[in-house]
Design a protein around this motif. Structure first.
Motif, PDB file in Angstrom:
ATOM      1  N   PHE A 106       0.627  -0.913   0.026  1.00  0.00           N
ATOM      2  CA  PHE A 106      -0.448   0.100  -0.037  1.00  0.00           C
ATOM      3  C   PHE A 106       0.677   1.207  -0.492  1.00  0.00           C
ATOM      4  CE2 PHE A 106      -2.239  -3.450   1.797  1.00  0.00           C
ATOM      5  CZ  PHE A 106      -3.539  -3.194   0.838  1.00  0.00           C
ATOM      6  N   GLY A 107       2.243   1.574  -0.586  1.00  0.00           N
ATOM      7  CA  GLY A 107       3.272   1.990  -0.289  1.00  0.00           C
ATOM      8  C   GLY A 107       2.491   3.138   0.860  1.00  0.00           C
ATOM      9  N   GLY A 108       2.891   2.486   1.655  1.00  0.00           N
ATOM     10  CA  GLY A 108       3.319   3.162   3.238  1.00  0.00           C
ATOM     11  C   GLY A 108       4.483   3.582   3.524  1.00  0.00           C
ATOM     12  N   VAL A 109       6.101   3.439   2.812  1.00  0.00           N
ATOM     13  CA  VAL A 109       6.914   4.251   3.154  1.00  0.00           C
ATOM     14  C   VAL A 109       7.095   4.933   1.779  1.00  0.00           C
ATOM     15  CG1 VAL A 109       9.604   3.423   2.237  1.00  0.00           C
ATOM     16  CG2 VAL A 109       8.157   1.632   2.811  1.00  0.00           C
ATOM     17  N   ARG A 110       7.603   6.382   2.844  1.00  0.00           N
ATOM     18  CA  ARG A 110       7.590   7.349   2.271  1.00  0.00           C
ATOM     19  C   ARG A 110       9.766   7.629   1.300  1.00  0.00           C
ATOM     20  NH1 ARG A 110       4.289  11.127   2.407  1.00  0.00           N
ATOM     21  NH2 ARG A 110       6.030  12.340   1.394  1.00  0.00           N
ATOM     22  N   LYS A 111       9.041   7.937  -0.131  1.00  0.00           N
ATOM     23  CA  LYS A 111       9.582   7.516  -0.405  1.00  0.00           C
ATOM     24  C   LYS A 111      10.860   8.735  -1.355  1.00  0.00           C
ATOM     25  CE  LYS A 111       6.593   5.104  -3.431  1.00  0.00           C
ATOM     26  NZ  LYS A 111       5.852   4.830  -5.143  1.00  0.00           N
ATOM     27  N   ASP A 155      -3.686   0.218 -14.658  1.00  0.00           N
ATOM     28  CA  ASP A 155      -1.786   0.346 -14.430  1.00  0.00           C
ATOM     29  C   ASP A 155      -1.780   0.256 -12.905  1.00  0.00           C
ATOM     30  OD1 ASP A 155       0.750   0.538 -14.461  1.00  0.00           O
ATOM     31  OD2 ASP A 155       0.677   2.712 -14.930  1.00  0.00           O
ATOM     32  N   ASP A 156      -0.525   0.743 -12.071  1.00  0.00           N
ATOM     33  CA  ASP A 156      -0.604  -0.355 -10.968  1.00  0.00           C
ATOM     34  C   ASP A 156      -1.788   0.724  -9.578  1.00  0.00           C
ATOM     35  OD1 ASP A 156       1.053   2.539 -10.868  1.00  0.00           O
ATOM     36  OD2 ASP A 156       2.010   2.150  -9.553  1.00  0.00           O
ATOM     37  N   HIS A 157      -2.156   2.226  -9.981  1.00  0.00           N
ATOM     38  CA  HIS A 157      -2.873   2.619  -8.911  1.00  0.00           C
ATOM     39  C   HIS A 157      -4.491   2.509  -9.417  1.00  0.00           C
ATOM     40  CE1 HIS A 157       0.125   5.525  -7.969  1.00  0.00           C
ATOM     41  NE2 HIS A 157       0.957   6.128  -8.793  1.00  0.00           N
ATOM     42  N   ASP A 158      -4.712   1.869 -10.555  1.00  0.00           N
ATOM     43  CA  ASP A 158      -6.537   0.967 -10.804  1.00  0.00           C
ATOM     44  C   ASP A 158      -6.440   0.093  -9.797  1.00  0.00           C
ATOM     45  OD1 ASP A 158      -7.652   2.829 -13.530  1.00  0.00           O
ATOM     46  OD2 ASP A 158      -5.491   2.417 -13.781  1.00  0.00           O
ATOM     47  N   VAL A 159      -5.193  -0.243  -8.836  1.00  0.00           N
ATOM     48  CA  VAL A 159      -5.224  -1.786  -8.075  1.00  0.00           C
ATOM     49  C   VAL A 159      -4.743  -1.504  -7.026  1.00  0.00           C
ATOM     50  CG1 VAL A 159      -4.468  -4.358  -7.370  1.00  0.00           C
ATOM     51  CG2 VAL A 159      -5.277  -3.456  -9.543  1.00  0.00           C
ATOM     52  N   SER A 160      -3.227  -1.278  -6.960  1.00  0.00           N
ATOM     53  CA  SER A 160      -3.127  -0.793  -5.949  1.00  0.00           C
ATOM     54  C   SER A 160      -1.619  -0.233  -5.905  1.00  0.00           C
ATOM     55  CB  SER A 160      -2.705  -1.645  -4.095  1.00  0.00           C
ATOM     56  OG  SER A 160      -1.905  -1.371  -3.190  1.00  0.00           O
ATOM     57  N   ASP A 161      -0.364   0.692  -5.162  1.00  0.00           N
ATOM     58  CA  ASP A 161       0.675   1.081  -5.242  1.00  0.00           C
ATOM     59  C   ASP A 161       1.667   0.260  -6.242  1.00  0.00           C
ATOM     60  OD1 ASP A 161       2.401   2.867  -6.452  1.00  0.00           O
ATOM     61  OD2 ASP A 161       2.750   3.848  -4.195  1.00  0.00           O
ATOM     62  N   ASP A 162       2.840   0.232  -6.986  1.00  0.00           N
ATOM     63  CA  ASP A 162       3.308  -0.856  -7.121  1.00  0.00           C
ATOM     64  C   ASP A 162       3.467  -1.726  -7.616  1.00  0.00           C
ATOM     65  OD1 ASP A 162       5.660   1.289  -7.021  1.00  0.00           O
ATOM     66  OD2 ASP A 162       5.936   0.952  -4.489  1.00  0.00           O
ATOM     67  N   TRP A 163       1.880  -2.383  -7.784  1.00  0.00           N
ATOM     68  CA  TRP A 163       1.314  -3.806  -8.105  1.00  0.00           C
ATOM     69  C   TRP A 163       2.039  -4.612  -9.313  1.00  0.00           C
ATOM     70  CZ3 TRP A 163      -3.090  -4.175 -13.146  1.00  0.00           C
ATOM     71  CH2 TRP A 163      -3.316  -5.969 -12.081  1.00  0.00           C
ATOM     72  N   LEU A 175      11.355  -0.135  -4.373  1.00  0.00           N
ATOM     73  CA  LEU A 175       9.899   0.397  -4.186  1.00  0.00           C
ATOM     74  C   LEU A 175      10.264   1.643  -3.848  1.00  0.00           C
ATOM     75  CD1 LEU A 175       8.260  -2.925  -1.984  1.00  0.00           C
ATOM     76  CD2 LEU A 175       7.963  -2.419  -4.734  1.00  0.00           C
ATOM     77  N   MET A 176      10.732   2.041  -3.196  1.00  0.00           N
ATOM     78  CA  MET A 176      10.769   3.490  -2.785  1.00  0.00           C
ATOM     79  C   MET A 176      11.376   4.713  -4.206  1.00  0.00           C
ATOM     80  SD  MET A 176      13.621   3.232   0.308  1.00  0.00           S
ATOM     81  CE  MET A 176      13.446   4.623   0.653  1.00  0.00           C
ATOM     82  N   VAL A 177      11.304   3.926  -5.617  1.00  0.00           N
ATOM     83  CA  VAL A 177      11.396   4.531  -6.120  1.00  0.00           C
ATOM     84  C   VAL A 177      10.817   4.349  -7.024  1.00  0.00           C
ATOM     85  CG1 VAL A 177      13.492   5.551  -6.068  1.00  0.00           C
ATOM     86  CG2 VAL A 177      13.453   4.206  -7.017  1.00  0.00           C
ATOM     87  N   ASP A 178       9.411   3.371  -7.601  1.00  0.00           N
ATOM     88  CA  ASP A 178       8.476   2.728  -8.365  1.00  0.00           C
ATOM     89  C   ASP A 178       9.301   2.088  -9.147  1.00  0.00           C
ATOM     90  OD1 ASP A 178       6.629   3.108  -7.031  1.00  0.00           O
ATOM     91  OD2 ASP A 178       6.149   5.573  -7.603  1.00  0.00           O
ATOM     92  N   ALA A 179      10.579   1.623  -9.341  1.00  0.00           N
ATOM     93  CA  ALA A 179      11.276   1.264 -10.401  1.00  0.00           C
ATOM     94  C   ALA A 179      11.186   0.264 -11.137  1.00  0.00           C
ATOM     95  CB  ALA A 179      12.754   0.203  -9.866  1.00  0.00           C
ATOM     96  N   GLU A 180      10.209   0.649 -12.026  1.00  0.00           N
ATOM     97  CA  GLU A 180       9.191   0.131 -12.853  1.00  0.00           C
ATOM     98  C   GLU A 180       9.033   0.522 -14.026  1.00  0.00           C
ATOM     99  OE1 GLU A 180       5.097  -1.234 -11.641  1.00  0.00           O
ATOM    100  OE2 GLU A 180       5.167   0.536 -10.692  1.00  0.00           O
TER     101      GLU A 180
END
Length: 661
Positions: free
Chosen positions: A245-250, A331-339, A491-496
């Motif tokens: 759920f993207g809880g880590v601050r990036k 894309d990811d936010h349609d489901v959850s961050d970093d899906w 996950l800290m920088v959405d490395a996708e």
């Protein structure tokens, strides 16, 4: 009493003899659609409807209108949606109610309509539409004013002196932000769900939280603005929220706020309605509940102001979606961050029944509100029957089996047979998982998906390729993402990005280099919250599989245009984007040795300049929607960003341009 329209009609796929529309009503209803030629004559047609019900007050309809003769090309075809009571014996003249209202129609027209334009001369595209993003407008509202201008100039009648009428609208990801929901939006979601009588979901999967069902979730003191407290933990006391759920601050890119992450299927369904249509908002109470902690009040007020602006634009958004065939992809936010970003993410997310349910509910909502209309044939009656069983009694065994089916569904991608064809990739569920480390980013398409793509592209002269994340992105940003991935923190920088996974990147680039690859490739992307255009050509060398290397200079391979439009209603931090843009130009200049460390060094990637921006800038920030105009061969002749503030920004290439992106 006859039901009324709750959302829609959304025009989806338009073919020579078939038109698909999506709509929702506030109760059970029979639906009929009539097509009318430019002279007002009704065109003989047959209406087929598949309806799925949730509660006593929500019915979702996918309507297919079939004709015996081809639709006329390049001219206006209007349509009307009619509703009647379920169980009645209404004739064409009795009992049917015409749902057309003035707000749905453009000036000079008494009904919504479309232009069947299989030869793509123009196309609108965009992504990333966050309802509570403040102050920058909505790209879909700007699209509405663009269509109105075209109609006034006569474009819908085939006038060659004006911009062509768009063949379609491509929404390339993040139509919903299930993981980043404003407090007032969640309040509206619950009020709408109660009004529609959406059934409460059994939440036995939320082990140890004393949340037996959705009613208990709504009553919990953490349900507004503090939902992170309700999410489960993995072994070793690591918060599952940090992964799912993207809880880590990036520290490099701003993190999304998941304090109101949608959980239940009813919440996802209600939000699907609220982002497309103004009707569901009527009379909804979005004031903060009395139990809301005072520390959240200021933020609630800011989000409420942004949502008020969003709702004001919904009549225009509804009108656009009623007039343009609309292709969508998640894309990811349609489901959850970093899906599905990494194998570690998947193991954590799908290994716990509660997070698996949350992700599955978003996927069911995507099927019902977006995916279904893209390619109706991809979802057979047996699957839709399981969806209906879940809608009736959410939270049971049928619900879990449906989620299992959808998590393994292999047909979220699709193709529309326009000219050039519109090929839409699923780069979220067909991931190429890293074999070296579970923390390393997964490839955006696996071997099977890339093989299917190569077969789809084989022999085509040109293609419009929708890839949610840019295939050719900003090198400096990709380098930062690679650095964080090396240290096990992707996950800290959405490395996708497409270059993050060596095998997937090499395979994708080799597809472009294959001799039977389309000579013209336009890649439409979003995701990143800024806009740009790159011209891409192969460097002078023999193409893959070419027998005679001496032909390299005369056969440089395909021309590729990477066109990114993002976001419709979201933007990258302005100052940070300026720093990254400037740094990218210096570090990856044509003579820079750093280019040798990128996986695309055998291709020449030249950025276009957005007109009217500061000297040297190549990345455009601000909300808007992309406009693509093509010639007879499918090559772009205009690449513009229609900004939400009213500006038109063209991406231009100078003849003396030598800078490499």
């Amino acid at each position: 009493m006859t039901a009324t329209l709750l959302a829609g009609p959304l025009l989806r796929r338009v073919q020579a003899r078939q038109v698909a529309l999506w709509l929702a009503t506030d109760g059970p209803a029979r639906v009929r659609v009539t097509l009318h030629d430019a002279d007002g004559q009704e065109r003989p047609s047959r209406t087929t409807v598949r309806t799925l019900r949730a509660g006593h007050g929500l019915a979702i309809h996918l309507v297919t209108v079939a004709t015996d003769a081809d639709l006329p090309m390049g001219v206006w075809t209007s349509y009307r949606v009619w509703l009647a009571d379920v169980g009645g014996e209404s004739t064409v003249d009795e009992g049917w109610a015409d749902t057309t209202d003035a707000a749905l129609c453009y000036p000079g027209h008494s009904a919504p309509g479309f232009v069947f334009a299989p030869q793509v001369r123009a196309l609108l595209h965009g992504s990333c539409r966050k309802p509570h993003h403040a102050g920058d407008g909505d790209g879909l509202v700007r699209a509405d004013s663009h269509l109105q201008q075209l109609l006034q100039a006569g474009a819908a009648g085939g006038n060659p002196a004006v911009d062509p009428w768009p063949s379609a609208l491509a929404l390339t990801g993040d139509q919903l932000y299930c993981d980043d929901v404003a407090g007032p939006m969640l309040r509206a979601i619950h009020a709408l769900g109660e009004r529609l009588g959406l059934p409460d979901e059994d939440l036995a999967c939320a082990e140890g939280l004393a949340l037996p069902d959705a009613a208990a979730l709504r009553a919990h003191p953490a349900t507004y603005c503090e939902r992170m407290r309700l999410l489960p933990k993995t072994v070793g006391s690591h918060h599952l929220a940090d992964l799912v759920f993207g809880g880590v601050r990036k520290p490099v890119f701003t993190s999304d706020n998941a304090q109101n992450h949608l959980i239940t299927l009813a919440e996802v369904l209600a939000m699907q309605l609220l982002v497309w249509s103004p009707q569901p908002w009527a009379g909804l109470d979005t004031r903060p509940p009395a139990t809301l902690a005072r520390r959240h009040h200021a933020r609630w007020a800011r989000e409420q102001a942004a949502l008020d602006e969003f709702v004001q634009g919904l009549p225009a958004v509804r009108r656009v979606l009623a007039h343009l065939p609309t292709a969508m992809v998640f894309d990811d936010h349609d489901v959850s961050d970093d899906w599905n970003l990494s194998r570690e993410w998947e193991q954590a997310a799908y290994g716990h029944p509660f997070s698996r349910r949350v992700i599955g509910n978003a996927l069911v909502g995507y099927l019902l509100g977006q995916g279904w209309g893209n390619a109706p044939e991809a979802f057979d009656s047996a699957l839709l029957d399981r969806v209906q069983a879940t809608l009736q009694t959410p939270g049971g065994a049928d619900h879990d089996r449906l989620i299992e089916d959808l998590l393994h569904h292999r047909h979220w991608h699709y193709r529309w047979d326009t000219t050039p064809p519109l090929v839409v990739l699923d780069s979220r569920t067909q991931r190429w998982r890293s074999e070296t480390s579970p923390r390393q980013p997964s490839g955006l398409l696996d071997w099977e998906g890339l093989t299917d793509l190569q077969q789809t592209l084989r022999g085509l002269p040109a293609v419009l390729l929708v890839a949610s994340a840019p295939v050719f992105g900003v090198k400096l940003i990709e380098a930062v993402q690679r650095l964080f991935s090396f240290f096990g923190r992707p996950l800290m920088v959405d490395a996708e990005n497409w270059m993050a996974h060596p095998d997937a990147a090499s395979t994708m680039l080799n597809i472009f280099r294959h001799p039977q690859t389309p000579r013209t490739v336009v890649i439409l992307s979003g995701d990143v919250h800024y806009s740009f255009v790159y011209d891409v050509v192969l460097r002078a060398r023999a193409r893959l599989g070419q027998a005679d290397p001496s032909q390299a200079s005369t056969d440089p391979g395909p021309r590729i245009w990477q066109v990114c439009s993002s976001g419709l209603r979201n933007r990258f931090p302005r100052r940070l984007l300026a720093v990254l843009d400037h740094g990218n130009r210096w570090l990856y200049s044509p003579r820079s040795p750093l280019n040798r460390f990128t996986r695309r060094w055998r291709m020449r990637v030249t950025p276009r300049k957005p007109e009217g921006t500061p000297h040297g800038r190549r990345l455009l920030d601000g909300c808007g929607i992309g406009l693509l105009v093509l010639d007879d061969e499918g090559r772009p002749t205009q690449l513009r960003q229609l900004m939400a503030d009213g500006r038109d920004v063209a991406f231009v290439r100078r003849e003396d341009e030598t800078h490499e992106a």
